[in-house]
Write a protein that holds these residues in place. Structure first.
Motif, PDB file in Angstrom:
ATOM      1  N   SER A 112       0.828  -1.209   0.000  1.00 31.47           N
ATOM      2  CA  SER A 112       0.000   0.000   0.000  1.00 31.47           C
ATOM      3  C   SER A 112       0.863   1.260   0.000  1.00 31.47           C
ATOM      4  CB  SER A 112      -0.926  -0.006   1.219  1.00 31.47           C
ATOM      5  OG  SER A 112      -0.180  -0.140   2.421  1.00 31.47           O
ATOM      6  N   LYS A 157      -0.301   5.076  -0.040  1.00 32.17           N
ATOM      7  CA  LYS A 157      -1.712   5.131   0.332  1.00 32.17           C
ATOM      8  C   LYS A 157      -1.824   5.184   1.862  1.00 32.17           C
ATOM      9  CE  LYS A 157      -3.024   2.327  -3.674  1.00 32.17           C
ATOM     10  NZ  LYS A 157      -3.692   1.079  -4.123  1.00 32.17           N
ATOM     11  N   LYS A 206      -5.019   1.260   6.040  1.00 26.81           N
ATOM     12  CA  LYS A 206      -6.410   0.841   5.849  1.00 26.81           C
ATOM     13  C   LYS A 206      -6.665  -0.481   6.563  1.00 26.81           C
ATOM     14  CE  LYS A 206      -5.304  -1.577   1.541  1.00 26.81           C
ATOM     15  NZ  LYS A 206      -5.607  -1.701   0.085  1.00 26.81           N
ATOM     16  N   CYS A 248      -0.528  -0.560   7.423  1.00 25.51           N
ATOM     17  CA  CYS A 248       0.090  -0.591   6.092  1.00 25.51           C
ATOM     18  C   CYS A 248       0.507  -2.008   5.720  1.00 25.51           C
ATOM     19  CB  CYS A 248       1.324   0.323   6.060  1.00 25.51           C
ATOM     20  SG  CYS A 248       0.970   2.079   6.267  1.00 25.51           S
TER      21      CYS A 248
END
Length: 298
Positions: free
Chosen positions: A50, A53, A56, A76
């Motif tokens: 990720s 980004k 999440k 991550c």
């Protein structure tokens, strides 16, 4: 027969226990950063899938974390990070002769890469010096080896030839964490970046967990039950093997007995046949002698 597996008994299975352990060994304060994006750590740590980004949640299935599940709600990490961490903890339990405290604390250290605050920082995971000292004290008698490729130390593995105690490698917690690939933040460090191992560093994780709902406890199969089941399976296997061996031995004796009886009968038959032949010759000789005597007398 199925094999009994207890490979994961040394791992911290409860996320709540994970948090309580880490908080109890931590100090310091920080405010979690909820706006950063994942930045790969470099060194011995695999790059994040990720990258670039924000952290999440991780779902179940093939993408689920094999370790560090407490950070599943926001991280991550993917199995690319947790698989090597799992192997490291397993090696420490199998070949490192580590105590349970060492196993627990070293697992917490390896899981630092999955902390969302650590994931958005550049560079290696930044560990609080106080936490490094705790890990070092617990693992000072465990066996570690040096990786020829990364030039970092890690738990002794099955292919490692030279394994020595942690005390032989390093003399304190800071040097131990640095030799294992982490960076260390001391009390004198004026930087405001969070360090892993402080109480406040996990506050956001604790708060993000859903409230506990009272529900009936599921019936669990404890380790003793699994061990007893395995023992029963083993006992049953031994009994079957013993029965088979007994039957096999009985058949062997039966075959041997039949062979001996057959040999004995053949021997008796040959003896009787020989006796008959000898008896026939003797009778013929007596008859010839009687005829000769009659001829002489006449």
């Amino acid at each position: 027969m199925g094999r009994c597996s207890t490979k994961k008994v040394f791992l911290i299975q409860s996320p709540i226990l994970f948090l309580h352990l880490l908080i109890s060994f931590s100090s310091g304060a920080l405010k979690p950063d909820l706006k950063g994006v994942c930045v790969s750590k470099g060194g011995r740590f695999p790059p994040y899938e990720s990258e670039g980004k924000p952290p999440k949640p991780v779902g179940k299935g093939s993408k689920d974390l094999t370790l560090c599940g407490v950070f599943r709600k926001r991280t991550c990490c993917s199995p690319a990070q947790t698989n090597p961490a799992f192997v490291a903890v397993r090696n420490l339990a199998t070949f490192g002769e580590a105590s349970q405290d060492c196993l627990n604390l070293f697992e917490l250290l390896e899981c630092s890469i999955c902390n969302p605050n650590v994931g958005i920082q550049p560079g290696p995971p930044r560990i609080c010096a106080s936490f490094c000292n705790k890990v070092f004290e617990a693992c000072k008698d465990a066996y570690f080896a040096s990786n020829a490729l990364t030039q970092m130390i890690g738990p002794c593995g099955v292919n490692d030839i030279i394994c020595v105690k942690t005390l032989k490698w390093e003399s304190n917690g800071t040097s131990f964490c640095e030799a294992a690939g982490f960076s260390v933040q001391t009390k004198d460090d004026s930087r405001e970046e969070p360090c892993y191992g402080s109480k406040a560093s996990l506050q956001s994780v604790v708060e993000s967990r859903p409230p506990r709902v009272s529900r009936k406890k599921k019936k669990r199969s404890p380790l003793k039950t699994e061990t007893l089941s395995c023992f029963k399976d083993l006992l049953q296997w031994v009994r079957v093997r013993t029965t088979i061996q007994k039957v096999s031995l009985g058949v062997s004796f039966l075959v041997a007995g039949m062979f001996l009886i057959r040999q004995w009968n053949n021997r008796n038959r040959k003896q009787r046949l020989a006796a008959r032949r000898l008896g026939g010759k003797a009778n013929g000789n007596s008859y010839s002698a009687a005829i000769n005597r009659r001829v002489v007398q006449s």
